[in-house]
Design a protein around this motif. Structure first.
Motif, PDB file in Angstrom:
ATOM      1  N   LEU A 211       7.559   2.594  54.880  1.00  0.00           N
ATOM      2  CA  LEU A 211       8.435   3.635  55.407  1.00  0.00           C
ATOM      3  C   LEU A 211       7.743   4.424  56.505  1.00  0.00           C
ATOM      4  O   LEU A 211       8.378   4.830  57.483  1.00  0.00           O
ATOM      5  N   GLN A 212       6.465   4.655  56.356  1.00  0.00           N
ATOM      6  CA  GLN A 212       5.723   5.330  57.417  1.00  0.00           C
ATOM      7  C   GLN A 212       5.771   4.524  58.711  1.00  0.00           C
ATOM      8  O   GLN A 212       5.943   5.084  59.805  1.00  0.00           O
ATOM      9  N   GLU A 213       5.655   3.204  58.597  1.00  0.00           N
ATOM     10  CA  GLU A 213       5.745   2.339  59.780  1.00  0.00           C
ATOM     11  C   GLU A 213       7.148   2.384  60.376  1.00  0.00           C
ATOM     12  O   GLU A 213       7.306   2.422  61.610  1.00  0.00           O
ATOM     13  N   LYS A 214       8.168   2.394  59.511  1.00  0.00           N
ATOM     14  CA  LYS A 214       9.547   2.488  59.990  1.00  0.00           C
ATOM     15  C   LYS A 214       9.764   3.788  60.759  1.00  0.00           C
ATOM     16  O   LYS A 214      10.398   3.806  61.825  1.00  0.00           O
ATOM     17  N   ILE A 215       9.242   4.887  60.232  1.00  0.00           N
ATOM     18  CA  ILE A 215       9.388   6.190  60.887  1.00  0.00           C
ATOM     19  C   ILE A 215       8.730   6.162  62.258  1.00  0.00           C
ATOM     20  O   ILE A 215       9.271   6.675  63.242  1.00  0.00           O
ATOM     21  N   GLN A 216       7.563   5.570  62.353  1.00  0.00           N
ATOM     22  CA  GLN A 216       6.866   5.490  63.632  1.00  0.00           C
ATOM     23  C   GLN A 216       7.682   4.679  64.650  1.00  0.00           C
ATOM     24  O   GLN A 216       7.735   5.021  65.833  1.00  0.00           O
ATOM     25  N   ASN A 217       8.317   3.597  64.181  1.00  0.00           N
ATOM     26  CA  ASN A 217       9.146   2.786  65.078  1.00  0.00           C
ATOM     27  C   ASN A 217      10.361   3.565  65.562  1.00  0.00           C
ATOM     28  O   ASN A 217      10.727   3.488  66.746  1.00  0.00           O
ATOM     29  N   VAL A 218      10.990   4.314  64.640  1.00  0.00           N
ATOM     30  CA  VAL A 218      12.138   5.146  65.031  1.00  0.00           C
ATOM     31  C   VAL A 218      11.690   6.218  66.017  1.00  0.00           C
ATOM     32  O   VAL A 218      12.376   6.505  67.012  1.00  0.00           O
TER      33      VAL A 218
ATOM     34  N   GLU B 107       9.155   6.077  68.113  1.00  0.00           N
ATOM     35  CA  GLU B 107       8.875   5.487  69.412  1.00  0.00           C
ATOM     36  C   GLU B 107      10.160   5.271  70.216  1.00  0.00           C
ATOM     37  O   GLU B 107      10.197   5.519  71.422  1.00  0.00           O
ATOM     38  N   GLY B 108      11.213   4.804  69.523  1.00  0.00           N
ATOM     39  CA  GLY B 108      12.481   4.593  70.215  1.00  0.00           C
ATOM     40  C   GLY B 108      13.118   5.882  70.670  1.00  0.00           C
ATOM     41  O   GLY B 108      13.820   5.928  71.695  1.00  0.00           O
TER      42      GLY B 108
END
Length: 357
Positions: A345-352, A354-355
């Protein structure tokens, strides 16, 4: 299609109305229950669907307000929607967090969740909000009941699409020597109304909150929380960090309420806002209400832009102004993201993130 249109996040102690900060406003249309999915539960967790709200639980009011709660409940009853109820068994220590994946339907949806942490238990729940549609509405109420000596951590992650109307009303009842931790990230949505009302009822009840937001585009964020100290030697702390971009608007209200009888209690609330646009609007209102003499309360709010000294430092190390801004935004959100006990989830948050930036 059922509609909710009302004032929300009513401030408990009214201020000058000209500032338009005493309350927010939410509007949304709903037709069904939101989609809820989760992996098989730990043996120490019980799950059931109930209708109507379990007796005694309906009395606890979410911070979105009485009017919102009443309309929300009426629509759930009219649509015959069942409520989702989780119980953490007594003295159970749940090792892995329970992740609830929540998304709205095409036409807007509701979800009513209650979590009861039995005495001596320890657990963590993560609410992951996401959507594939751009124009739906989602309204969620979350009621938390902590029995004596229980420990409960709640993480809410809003990664909804940018045209979604989103309302999240949280209410908690914290008994003696119980500890509640609330971690919240709001990174999506167009009109976002988020509120939590935390009642520290018993001796040495404890509440800790960390909240981060990214308001961008033409979105409007309305945030309100109350820590109500009722028992003796209760403790609360709530720290907010956010970034406002483009023409977004944000209102934040924080209240520490020392009720008569809450002697030797301590409360602290802080907000740090980074403004990165000339066209955005920020409103912040930290308040302490004191009905008890022997208490300690601290509150504060800092609002600022990216300093010239920071930009000078970054440029001397090869970063452009835009790159420097992105790094600061990431750092502010990541400061709260680190409290979420799930690396995926931390990785998902970082991807969101960045976008978004």
């Amino acid at each position: 299609m059922k509609k909710i249109e009302c004032d929300v996040n009513q401030f408990p102690s009214l201020t000058w109305h000209h500032l338009h900060i005493n309350h927010g406003k939410f509007e949304g249309s709903f037709s069904k229950k939101a989609n809820l999915a989760f992996a098989p539960l730990d043996a120490a967790l019980e799950y059931s669907l109930v209708r109507p709200v379990r007796k005694g639980f309906e009395s606890i009011q979410t911070q979105l307000g009485k009017e919102f709660d009443a309309k929300f409940t009426n629509i759930c009853d009219e649509l015959s929607l069942e409520r989702d109820f989780f119980i953490v068994q007594e003295n159970a220590h749940v090792q892995n967090s329970c992740t609830l994946n929540i998304s709205p339907s095409d036409e807007g949806s509701l979800l009513d969740i209650s979590i009861c942490a039995k005495s001596g238990s320890e657990s963590c729940f993560i609410l992951d909000f996401s959507s594939a549609k751009n124009d739906s509405s989602l309204a969620v109420t979350l009621r938390l009941f902590l029995e004596p000596y229980s420990v409960l951590k709640i993480c809410t992650i809003n990664c909804l699409e940018n045209k979604t109307n989103f309302a999240l009303g949280i209410a908690s009842s914290v008994a003696e020597n119980a500890k509640l931790s609330l971690v919240q990230l709001d990174l999506g949505g167009k009109n976002v109304c988020s509120g939590s009302q935390n009642e520290l009822l018993g001796f040495n009840a404890n509440f800790t909150g960390h909240y981060a937001y990214l308001a961008k585009g033409d979105s409007e964020f309305d945030i309100n929380y109350i820590s109500r100290h009722i028992g003796k030697q209760t403790k609360s702390s709530f720290f907010t960090g956010g970034v406002i971009l483009d023409s977004a608007k944000k209102a934040w209200r924080g209240t520490i309420d020392f009720v008569n009888g809450s002697s030797s209690s301590v409360g602290d609330e802080q907000e740090n806002v980074l403004v990165l646009s000339e066209n955005c609007v920020n409103k912040s209102l930290p308040v302490i209400l004191c009905g008890e003499e022997n208490v300690e309360g601290r509150h504060g709010c800092s609002i600022g832009r990216l300093g010239s000294d920071v930009l000078f430092y970054m440029k001397n190390r090869g970063f452009s102004e835009e790159e420097a801004k992105r790094m600061v935004v990431r750092a502010k959100i990541s400061a709260v993201c680190r409290f979420i006990p799930d690396s995926k989830l931390q990785e998902k948050i970082q991807n969101v993130l960045e976008g978004a930036i």
